[in-house]
Scaffold this active site. Structure first.
Site, PDB file in Angstrom:
ATOM      1  CG  HIS A 182      -2.038  -1.034   1.113  1.00 58.79           C
ATOM      2  ND1 HIS A 182      -2.821  -1.417   2.168  1.00 58.79           N
ATOM      3  CD2 HIS A 182      -2.455  -1.787   0.058  1.00 58.79           C
ATOM      4  CE1 HIS A 182      -3.689  -2.350   1.769  1.00 58.79           C
ATOM      5  NE2 HIS A 182      -3.477  -2.597   0.497  1.00 58.79           N
ATOM      6  CB  ALA A 227       1.398  -7.833  17.460  1.00 65.22           C
TER       7      ALA A 227
END
Ligand code: NAD
Length: 237
Positions: free
Chosen positions: A109, A220
């Site tokens: 992206h 995470a």
């Protein structure tokens, strides 16, 4: 010890959340207080380029206030120490994977620290701000400079390379991504079709959780190092 299977990893905004970068949909569907339609699509840039420049200038400047976290560092370690192939694809436009030491990162992206000119199509790295008067360093014209970000409705970068990696994948892991943004949300199905084992690491369920074989649920910074240690231990690392 089994032969090292090619690993393909897809990361999303959730991996950078504990570094202090806002994710996209966690709270109210707004990104840093803005609707996507106002800042992250080509129409928005045509309607109000000053607002879009201001939004990305703030995001770009904000990068110098954040640091990579344990999850970014663990993936960099995996890339360096795993005896097989590790392809790291990110939807993130930040540079935290690189700053953690990842040598090869596919920014599907785009990147906050890159810009390009819509008039001459050339691009380069960029540290400061952009505005509607910024002169392109290549064609010397003003008005065409924009962040080198893939906005909604635009085609993600490196799709052929990503497709080849997914074809070869033996393990596919998606980390901190909500599964709402395509084509990235479809990578799990592509990897599964190639016979890969699929793993989702997220602190919550996602739109595509049911497509994964395994889940590691939690932050995470905790779960990614656990997963990486587990893989590297199998190879005596
Ligand atoms: P998203 O914001 O839609 O989803 C974030 C996901 O991460 C959610 O599933 C959430 O449950 C999970 N998550 C949040 N905190 C977590 C944590 N600490 N540990 C594990 N998981 C956590 O993000 P997306 O799927 O990447 O899609 C957003 C789009 O917006 C992307 O295309 C991206 O380009 C852009 N974006 C980028 C950044 C960045 O570069 N850091 C930040 C915001 C948005």
């Amino acid at each position: 010890m089994s032969a090292p299977l090619p690993i393909v990893i897809l990361t999303g905004a959730g991996i950078s959340a504990e570094s202090g970068l806002a994710t996209f949909r966690d709270k109210d569907g707004l990104w840093e207080g803005h609707r996507v339609e106002d800042v992250a699509c080509p129409d928005a840039f045509r309607r109000n380029p000053a607002l879009v420049h201001r939004f990305y200038n703030l995001r770009r400047a904000g990068l110098s206030e954040v640091e990579p976290n344990a999850a970014h560092f663990a993936l960099a370690r995996l890339q360096h120490e795993y005896p097989g192939e590790v392809t790291l694809i990110t939807q993130n436009v930040d540079d935290l994977h690189e700053r953690a030491g990842s040598a090869s990162v596919i920014h599907m992206h785009g990147e906050l620290r890159k810009v390009r000119c819509d008039l001459c199509w050339r691009g380069r790295e960029w540290e400061g701000d952009l505005d509607t008067e910024t002169v392109c360093p290549f064609c010397n014209r003003a008005g065409g400079m924009r962040p080198d970000i893939v906005w909604f409705g635009e085609i993600p970068k490196f799709m052929e390379r990503i497709g080849r990696a997914l074809d070869r994948a033996g393990i596919f892991a998606a980390i901190g991504t909500s599964g709402h943004v395509y084509p990235a949300a479809g990578f799990v199905s592509m990897a599964a079709a190639s016979g890969a084992e699929t793993l989702e690491i997220n602190n919550a369920g996602t739109a595509v959780s049911s497509h994964f074989d395994r889940h590691l649920t939690g932050p995470a910074t905790v779960q990614v190092p656990v997963w990486v240690d587990d893989i590297l231990n199998r190879f005596g690392k």
